[in-house]
Design a protein around this motif. Structure first.
Motif, PDB file in Angstrom:
ATOM      1  N   PHE A 193      43.140  34.272  36.557  1.00 57.01           N
ATOM      2  CA  PHE A 193      41.831  34.898  36.740  1.00 57.01           C
ATOM      3  C   PHE A 193      41.885  35.931  37.862  1.00 57.01           C
ATOM      4  O   PHE A 193      41.202  36.960  37.796  1.00 57.01           O
ATOM      5  N   ALA A 194      42.695  35.680  38.880  1.00 61.98           N
ATOM      6  CA  ALA A 194      42.861  36.655  39.963  1.00 61.98           C
ATOM      7  C   ALA A 194      43.430  37.962  39.416  1.00 61.98           C
ATOM      8  O   ALA A 194      43.041  39.059  39.851  1.00 61.98           O
ATOM      9  N   GLN A 195      44.329  37.868  38.450  1.00 69.51           N
ATOM     10  CA  GLN A 195      44.885  39.072  37.831  1.00 69.51           C
ATOM     11  C   GLN A 195      43.810  39.840  37.066  1.00 69.51           C
ATOM     12  O   GLN A 195      43.783  41.075  37.078  1.00 69.51           O
ATOM     13  N   VAL A 196      42.918  39.098  36.403  1.00 68.05           N
ATOM     14  CA  VAL A 196      41.814  39.747  35.692  1.00 68.05           C
ATOM     15  C   VAL A 196      40.916  40.487  36.683  1.00 68.05           C
ATOM     16  O   VAL A 196      40.528  41.638  36.456  1.00 68.05           O
TER      17      VAL A 196
ATOM     18  N   ARG B 204      42.489  43.697  37.918  1.00 67.47           N
ATOM     19  CA  ARG B 204      42.440  44.754  36.903  1.00 67.47           C
ATOM     20  C   ARG B 204      41.037  45.340  36.782  1.00 67.47           C
ATOM     21  O   ARG B 204      40.866  46.556  36.655  1.00 67.47           O
ATOM     22  N   LEU B 205      40.014  44.474  36.852  1.00 68.60           N
ATOM     23  CA  LEU B 205      38.638  44.952  36.736  1.00 68.60           C
ATOM     24  C   LEU B 205      38.218  45.783  37.943  1.00 68.60           C
ATOM     25  O   LEU B 205      37.329  46.634  37.846  1.00 68.60           O
ATOM     26  N   ALA B 206      38.854  45.536  39.097  1.00 67.44           N
ATOM     27  CA  ALA B 206      38.488  46.243  40.324  1.00 67.44           C
ATOM     28  C   ALA B 206      39.026  47.667  40.363  1.00 67.44           C
ATOM     29  O   ALA B 206      38.591  48.483  41.182  1.00 67.44           O
TER      30      ALA B 206
ATOM     31  N   GLY C 202      33.337  42.972  33.845  1.00 68.82           N
ATOM     32  CA  GLY C 202      33.295  43.974  34.905  1.00 68.82           C
ATOM     33  C   GLY C 202      33.412  43.299  36.253  1.00 68.82           C
ATOM     34  O   GLY C 202      33.334  42.068  36.370  1.00 68.82           O
ATOM     35  N   ILE C 203      33.581  44.096  37.302  1.00 64.68           N
ATOM     36  CA  ILE C 203      33.774  43.526  38.630  1.00 64.68           C
ATOM     37  C   ILE C 203      32.516  42.827  39.127  1.00 64.68           C
ATOM     38  O   ILE C 203      32.561  42.017  40.061  1.00 64.68           O
ATOM     39  N   GLY C 204      31.380  43.080  38.470  1.00 65.77           N
ATOM     40  CA  GLY C 204      30.154  42.363  38.819  1.00 65.77           C
ATOM     41  C   GLY C 204      30.269  40.868  38.604  1.00 65.77           C
ATOM     42  O   GLY C 204      29.410  40.100  39.044  1.00 65.77           O
ATOM     43  N   VAL C 205      31.346  40.443  37.961  1.00 64.23           N
ATOM     44  CA  VAL C 205      31.558  39.017  37.726  1.00 64.23           C
ATOM     45  C   VAL C 205      31.739  38.262  39.043  1.00 64.23           C
ATOM     46  O   VAL C 205      31.456  37.065  39.129  1.00 64.23           O
TER      47      VAL C 205
END
Length: 296
Positions: free
Chosen positions: A287-290, A293-295, A231-234
């Motif tokens: 990782f920026a792409q991940v 997507r999570l945002a 999740g974006i909490g990462v």
């Protein structure tokens, strides 16, 4: 009647072996030993010249198979140091019960140890492989780092030996527990040996790893701190883990992304301005792409 005299048969040994033997003889003499090479060149026997001299009156058999293989991989200007270290090491460990060159003795004792690249004095004098640019996984036997000429004695490549060592490590289960790091929930995995990072290959044996992988911090060679990328909490987790890693002053002060069998650095710099601490993160493109997507 010189026509009956048989010509001396030239040496059939490679010139490299002859030159290496000359160096071995020179170093053995400098250490105070008499020496005798085996006919096949696989070993040299060292004998002290007196009871109280090096080795006393006994004989020390030094195996050379691995040394010859390692010398074949190195430039000739490296040979004097290589030979000196090999004989000095053989003399220093003459009383040890473990013969690392004996694969039957070494196999069950093979393990890995993870260290920071900057903490390894000479990467050419160890057997290992990079986990990433910052960390290296070293091969050990009986707790001692294996030298290339020792591994060269074995009937297997260095990569195969490292895989065997990793398999031995897998049998040593980690202790898993949930802890909080500045309010962020993480899983702490603790090993009994300095090879916790080797267990990343089997991370899903200890916790549910999402398809997007997990954040990993290595406070010391015995410990992993893991947070799932779910999740974006990462983003907040990266900040908390990076600050924690910097304070521990351990194996690495960085945060890494474990994904698809790779340990990738998430570059994050701690910046202090006017008493305020800020984290400037420059994630790798994948990782920026991940995160993007999570945002959503």
């Amino acid at each position: 009647m010189s026509w009956f005299r048989r010509e001396r048969e030239p040496s059939r040994r490679p010139v490299e072996d002859v030159d290496l033997d000359s160096l071995l003889a020179l170093v053995a003499e400098s250490l105070g030993y008499f020496f005798e090479f085996a006919r096949d060149g696989a070993s040299v026997t060292l004998r002290g010249d007196r009871e109280d001299g090096p080795g006393g009156s006994g004989a020390l058999i030094v195996k050379l198979t691995g040394l010859r293989r390692e010398a074949g991989r190195r430039a000739r200007e490296d040979w004097p140091k290589l030979v000196s270290e090999h004989l000095a090491h053989a003399v220093a460990t003459a009383g040890d019960w473990l013969d690392v060159c004996d694969i039957e003795q070494a196999r069950p004792l093979m393990r890995t140890r993870v260290e920071a690249v900057d903490d390894v004095a000479d990467l050419t004098r160890v057997v290992g492989r990079h986990l990433n640019a910052d960390l290296v996984e070293l091969l050990t036997v009986g707790g001692r780092v294996v030298r290339p000429e020792e591994a060269g004695c074995w009937p297997m490549a260095a990569g195969q030996a490292l895989d065997l060592a990793a398999g031995n490590v897998r049998g040593e289960r980690l202790r898993a527990e949930s802890i909080g790091v500045s309010g962020t929930s993480v899983t702490r995995l603790t090993a009994e040996s300095p090879s916790a990072a080797t267990h990343l290959r089997w991370l899903d044996d200890y916790l549910a790893v999402p398809d997007d992988g997990a954040l990993v911090v290595l406070p010391d060679p015995y410990t992993l701190l893991v947070h799932p990328v779910d999740g974006i909490g990462v983003v907040r987790a990266i900040e908390r883990l990076r600050v924690h890693a910097a304070r521990t002053d351990g194996l690495s002060p960085q945060v890494y992304w474990w994904h698809e069998g790779r340990l990738t650095l998430i570059k994050a710099e701690i910046v202090t301005r006017q008493g305020q601490i800020r984290l400037v993160v420059a994630p790798p493109p994948a990782f920026a792409q991940v995160l993007a997507r999570l945002a959503v």
